[in-house]
Enzyme design. Structure first.
Site: not given
Ligand code: ACM
Length: 752
Positions: A159, A188, A261, A324, A390, A415-417, A466-467
């Site tokens: 990202r 991705d 992805h 996903e 996850w 999830y540290f984002d 990192t979006e």
């Molecule tokens: C994920 O957050 N798509 C693994």
């Protein structure tokens, strides 16, 4: 006399023993700022007279780490012929892999270890001892080992792309905290970042996107920056990074995310897709329908890619993504349907499993193990796979029940984002709320997992997607405080409690600040938790994470109150309250709470169906407490989230109340599956339980993230009120999360 002597010596003996125990358990000296906290530490309080570390010759293990050791501030050198070394390294077969013993005396250092990892861990400890003691070595004895064998951190470079030097800084940081895996998310929809010589269009096309979304995905309409963006790591750079990591005892696990992805792959090689169309590397975030098609040329391509990946990465683990992957194109493709029939695959999940098993078989033959996100469980788990759980714990539990190893990275804690503070001055993040305390309180072993299956949970990892992280300074900000905390958890949490840990963490934050690292410091931020139990009055629980600091409050009328007791602070005035804390020269950020009292504050609230655990605020009362949630984000203590369910609240007042309007707020974030409700209904409830509709609306729409809905009606007197907010239902096909249950997020209901 004899008895007196005996008593005297017994007392002396016990005093000596006690002082010894105290030293070994006292983790609060400058000698022992080590994080993760060691299992056992004894220190005499004196310093060694060592100003140069001379390591033995002909020790293969230490030679591997020399490129790292020679970056330390204290000189580290290999002994010359006949020179006496200050560091001796001995193997001790009784230790567990990764465990070590460290003895620092006046003029010598001894490390005992079983394997290279144990030696690396001992060296990390020495590095921290030097850092926190002005480059001097305290005399001490440590016995230490990790609770979990897999202690990892992920970084998404698809990202946003980070320079080689920045990746090395990240690796340095992981080594400092004894983490041992770097999960490198290299591909991705928005970009392919690894040079594959056999497929040059990956470098020419897939590595770039035409432009990038500006702001948050939930901001509508979407806007773009119009600038081409991208890049990739050459094979030489990758080899350099892998060697750099190896010198710090870190295994680099590459991730090539397939079969979903994969938009960037298809932009370069459209013939691998299911549709005859022009694909473009994605320019915004989310889940994409363009996925790989199970054609012979696709499997040839994947073999070619993994051949080069395996050459570049010596890692035992190769991560193949698998997350996903929407199956719509497979469902609608005659080719895929025929392929499934020919291969005895009963549905599209089994086709996904076919992909993963194909790759597993291929890489197993080359001696490597496959790792994938939890979706690889769908349609049947590949025989030797390791699962990364996850979305929660479920993937890990299922994997353990199948006797497969699992790595825990639940988005509830790892999830540290996600946001790490509720302060409105936080930089833009994807959503959610995971402060470092939540990470500290996490246990990688799910509570519901039977003891006999614990062995399958091999560890955990944090993710940095990192979006919304464009540069490395923000990687530091979002990641580093929580990485240090995660390291403590995965090592076994030897800190006495969170207060003890926080004190140590604060010293680490100050150290990194001095090193110009942009580490988030929320330890002096006042945390507020608004309470309104059973409508008995609104008060705020105030907390400052760091012991020894107390909050200051400035009331709406300007009164400054310091030295507050820990007891809840009652909100009596309408208007804005300010809270902050200070420690010496360091001042935390101010937190503001706007208190808007209303009739709803007096209600006792019960919900027919509870909010989802991770979005349950501070209980049902959170949306009737006079405090509005953040208007930019839905995580935190003031919003309640319901997955596929209605909000249905029964309010009971001690005395009948006169009411004539209700104002409500809802969050809209369709990219994150959050939809506005279809309807709001307000009922008065008679003493016989009969309900009477007093107002309703289905006119709920907004261009912005927050929908404000007001229902006015003729004044009535009620003692019981039922508020029903209808969930939107299933997400329409073609949208992010199509076919899934939508989320409903509700905030304050202001009743007057
Ligand atoms: C994920 O957050 N798509 C693994």
């Amino acid at each position: 006399m004899k008895i007196l002597k005996l008593v005297f010596f017994t007392v002396v003996y016990w005093l000596a023993l006690l002082s010894c125990i105290e030293k070994s358990s006292n983790q609060d000296t400058s000698f022992s700022n080590i994080l993760p906290s060691p299992e056992k530490l004894k220190s005499s309080g004196k310093f060694a007279s060592i100003d140069k570390i001379i390591v033995p010759q002909n020790n293969e293990a230490i030679t591997q780490f020399l490129p790292w050791l020679t970056t330390w501030a204290m000189p580290v050198q290999m002994a010359t012929e006949g020179e006496v070394h200050t560091l001796s390294i001995n193997t001790n077969s009784e230790l567990k892999p990764g465990a070590y013993k460290l003895l620092i005396q006046e003029k010598s250092i001894e490390i005992q270890h079983k394997n290279k990892e144990g030696l690396r861990n001992a060296l990390s400890t020495i590095q921290q001892l030097l850092v926190f003691n002005n480059q001097k070595l305290p005399m001490l004895e440590i016995e230490d080992q990790a609770a979990f064998q897999y202690r990892g951190m992920h970084l998404d470079v698809a990202r946003h792309f980070f320079k080689v030097e920045e990746i090395k800084q990240y690796i340095d940081y992981l080594a400092f905290y004894k983490l041992n895996y770097f999960h490198w998310h290299l591909t991705d929809d928005q970009g392919w970042r690894i040079e594959i010589k056999k497929y040059p269009k990956l470098q020419e096309i897939a590595a770039y996107r035409n432009e990038t979304l500006i702001g948050h995905y939930n901001d509508e309409p979407h806007q773009f920056d119009g600038k081409k963006y991208g890049g990739y790591y050459t094979q030489e750079q990758i080899k350099d990074i892998v060697a750099y990591a190896s010198a710090r005892g870190i295994e680099v696990m590459p991730e090539i995310d397939i079969p979903g992805h994969s938009t960037a792959i298809l932009a370069a090689y459209p013939e691998l897709g299911c549709l005859d169309k022009k694909y473009e590397t994605a320019t915004k975030w989310g889940i994409f329908f363009d996925i790989l098609c199970p054609k012979p040329e696709t499997f040839d391509f994947l073999e070619g890619v993994f051949d080069e990946v395996i050459e570049l990465f010596p890692s035992q683990y190769i991560h193949v993504g698998g997350d996903e992957c929407p199956k719509n194109q497979w469902k609608n493709s005659d080719f895929c349907q025929k392929f499934m029939k020919q291969n005895g695959l009963k549905d599209e999940n089994e086709l996904q499993s076919y992909f993963i098993q194909y790759i597993e078989n291929y890489i197993n033959k080359k001696g490597r193990k496959l790792v994938g996100w939890e979706e690889i469980l769908e349609g049947g788990l590949a025989p030797n796979a390791t699962v990364v759980s996850w979305t929660g714990n479920e993937g890990g539990i299922k994997s353990a029940k199948l006797h497969h190893p699992a790595i825990m990275a639940p988005s509830t804690h790892c999830y540290f984002d996600y946001y790490q503070s509720e302060n409105p001055s936080e930089p833009l993040a994807i959503g959610g709320f995971i402060p470092y305390e939540k990470v500290y309180n996490w246990s990688p072993i799910p509570e519901e997992l039977p003891d006999s299956l614990h062995q399958y949970i091999i560890g955990g990892e944090g993710t940095v997607w990192t979006e919304y992280i464009k540069d490395f300074s923000k990687v530091e900000y979002m990641g580093f405080t929580r990485i240090a905390t995660l390291a403590e958890v995965l090592w076994g949490k030897n800190s006495r409690d969170i207060n003890q840990f926080t004190k140590q963490l604060f010293k680490h934050i100050l150290y990194w600040k001095g090193e110009k690292v942009n580490m988030a410091n929320h330890l002096l931020d006042v945390q507020t938790l608004v309470e309104n139990e059973n409508g008995q009055g609104v008060s705020v629980n105030l907390n400052t994470p760091l012991e020894g600091t107390t909050p200051t409050v400035i009331t709406p009328s300007g009164k400054k109150i310091t030295e507050l007791e820990k007891a809840p602070f009652e909100l009596k005035e309408k208007g804005s309250y300010e809270f902050y804390a200070e420690l010496g020269k360091e001042k935390g950020r101010s937190k503001h709470l706007d208190f808007n009292p209303h009739i709803g504050n007096k209600a006792k609230v019960s919900l027919k169906e509870q909010a989802a655990e991770k979005y349950s605020g501070n209980g049902p009362q959170s949306v009737f407490n006079g405090i509005q949630g953040n208007s930019e984000r839905y995580g935190g203590a003031e919003w309640l989230g319901f997955e596929g369910k209605d909000f249905n609240a029964m309010l009971t007042f001690e005395e009948p109340q006169h009411i004539k309007n209700i104002h409500c707020r809802f969050f809209k974030g369709e990219g994150q599956w959050i939809y506005l409700p279809s309807k709001v209904e307000i009922y008065s409830v008679q003493t016989n339980g009969e309900q009477k509709l007093i107002a309703s609306t289905n006119d709920i729409d907004t261009e912005t993230k927050i929908a404000n809905v007001s229902l006015a009606f003729d004044e009535i007197k009620v003692q019981k009120l039922n508020i029903v907010v209808k969930n939107f239902g299933l997400i329409p096909e073609g949208k992010q999360g199509g076919g899934h249950k939508s989320w409903l997020f509700v905030d304050e209901f202001v009743i007057n």
